[in-house]
Motif scaffolding. Structure first.
Motif, PDB file in Angstrom:
ATOM      1  N   CYS A  95      52.827 -88.107   1.434  1.00  0.00           N
ATOM      2  CA  CYS A  95      53.751 -87.079   1.890  1.00  0.00           C
ATOM      3  C   CYS A  95      53.057 -86.238   2.963  1.00  0.00           C
ATOM      4  CB  CYS A  95      54.149 -86.206   0.700  1.00  0.00           C
ATOM      5  SG  CYS A  95      55.263 -84.859   1.068  1.00  0.00           S
ATOM      6  N   ASN A  96      53.811 -85.867   3.974  1.00  0.00           N
ATOM      7  CA  ASN A  96      53.277 -85.060   5.078  1.00  0.00           C
ATOM      8  C   ASN A  96      54.205 -83.892   5.363  1.00  0.00           C
ATOM      9  OD1 ASN A  96      53.618 -84.619   8.263  1.00  0.00           O
ATOM     10  ND2 ASN A  96      51.476 -85.093   7.840  1.00  0.00           N
ATOM     11  N   ALA A  97      53.595 -82.738   5.605  1.00  0.00           N
ATOM     12  CA  ALA A  97      54.353 -81.554   6.008  1.00  0.00           C
ATOM     13  C   ALA A  97      53.777 -81.045   7.319  1.00  0.00           C
ATOM     14  CB  ALA A  97      54.275 -80.473   4.941  1.00  0.00           C
ATOM     15  N   ASN A  98      54.614 -80.717   8.258  1.00  0.00           N
ATOM     16  CA  ASN A  98      54.088 -80.201   9.520  1.00  0.00           C
ATOM     17  C   ASN A  98      55.070 -79.243  10.178  1.00  0.00           C
ATOM     18  OD1 ASN A  98      55.549 -81.726  11.986  1.00  0.00           O
ATOM     19  ND2 ASN A  98      55.378 -83.102  10.226  1.00  0.00           N
ATOM     20  N   ARG A  99      54.502 -78.310  10.898  1.00  0.00           N
ATOM     21  CA  ARG A  99      55.312 -77.416  11.726  1.00  0.00           C
ATOM     22  C   ARG A  99      54.478 -76.962  12.904  1.00  0.00           C
ATOM     23  NH1 ARG A  99      54.824 -71.757  11.279  1.00  0.00           N
ATOM     24  NH2 ARG A  99      53.343 -71.049   9.695  1.00  0.00           N
ATOM     25  N   VAL A 100      55.148 -76.630  13.966  1.00  0.00           N
ATOM     26  CA  VAL A 100      54.480 -76.226  15.197  1.00  0.00           C
ATOM     27  C   VAL A 100      54.857 -74.791  15.505  1.00  0.00           C
ATOM     28  CG1 VAL A 100      54.175 -76.668  17.655  1.00  0.00           C
ATOM     29  CG2 VAL A 100      54.502 -78.592  16.066  1.00  0.00           C
ATOM     30  N   SER A 101      53.825 -73.938  15.660  1.00  0.00           N
ATOM     31  CA  SER A 101      54.076 -72.574  16.101  1.00  0.00           C
ATOM     32  C   SER A 101      53.657 -72.467  17.559  1.00  0.00           C
ATOM     33  CB  SER A 101      53.302 -71.580  15.229  1.00  0.00           C
ATOM     34  OG  SER A 101      51.917 -71.653  15.534  1.00  0.00           O
ATOM     35  N   ARG A 102      53.724 -71.277  18.093  1.00  0.00           N
ATOM     36  CA  ARG A 102      53.332 -71.103  19.493  1.00  0.00           C
ATOM     37  C   ARG A 102      51.841 -71.300  19.691  1.00  0.00           C
ATOM     38  NH1 ARG A 102      55.783 -65.563  21.513  1.00  0.00           N
ATOM     39  NH2 ARG A 102      55.197 -64.965  19.389  1.00  0.00           N
ATOM     40  N   VAL A 103      51.054 -71.091  18.646  1.00  0.00           N
ATOM     41  CA  VAL A 103      49.599 -71.114  18.826  1.00  0.00           C
ATOM     42  C   VAL A 103      48.930 -72.321  18.186  1.00  0.00           C
ATOM     43  CG1 VAL A 103      49.429 -68.636  19.127  1.00  0.00           C
ATOM     44  CG2 VAL A 103      49.276 -69.621  16.821  1.00  0.00           C
ATOM     45  N   ARG A 104      49.564 -72.973  17.221  1.00  0.00           N
ATOM     46  CA  ARG A 104      48.895 -74.099  16.586  1.00  0.00           C
ATOM     47  C   ARG A 104      49.890 -74.980  15.864  1.00  0.00           C
ATOM     48  NH1 ARG A 104      45.847 -72.709  11.013  1.00  0.00           N
ATOM     49  NH2 ARG A 104      46.368 -74.910  10.756  1.00  0.00           N
ATOM     50  N   THR A 105      49.383 -76.151  15.467  1.00  0.00           N
ATOM     51  CA  THR A 105      50.153 -77.070  14.639  1.00  0.00           C
ATOM     52  C   THR A 105      49.604 -77.023  13.224  1.00  0.00           C
ATOM     53  OG1 THR A 105      50.635 -78.559  16.482  1.00  0.00           O
ATOM     54  CG2 THR A 105      50.784 -79.476  14.264  1.00  0.00           C
TER      55      THR A 105
END
Length: 119
Positions: A95-105
């Motif tokens: 299982c993988n969870a990911n999100r991208v913000s303005r400064v990092r992944t």
């Protein structure tokens, strides 16, 4: 830090079904894109199915029509329903969870659950 705990793997005969679950320990689960990957012995890890925070889904060609990914944000859980299983589906599923913000992944992985398809 996000912890992901997979469950539901096991041994099944060809043509059978399994349902994998991945429970996340994060209050902001709903903003994460989620995915199921698998890795067979001697092969690279590959993306099987993904579901975005908006519940848009995508599948590898090899599992289209057989696997279904879904999510329950209230339970902070993502599921992978696997039908018509084939021996070539044998692998460790992650299982993988990911999100991208303005400064990092932000990216997190579960420990994996073994799926074996054999008669």
């Amino acid at each position: 830090q996000v912890q992901l705990v997979e469950s539901g793997g096991g041994l099944v005969q060809p043509g059978g079904s399994l349902r994998l679950s991945c429970a996340a320990s994060v209050s902001t689960f709903s903003i994460y894109d989620m995915g199921w990957y698998r890795q067979a012995p001697g092969k690279q890890r590959e993306l099987v199915a993904s579901i975005t925070s908006m519940s848009t889904t995508d599948y590898a060609d090899s599992v289209k029509g057989r696997f279904t990914i879904s999510r329950d944000n209230a339970k902070k859980t993502v599921f992978l329903q696997m039908n018509s299983l084939k021996p070539e589906d044998t692998a460790v599923y992650y299982c993988n969870a990911n999100r991208v913000s303005r400064v990092r992944t932000y990216e997190y992985w579960g420990q994996g659950t073994q799926v074996s398809v054999s008669s």
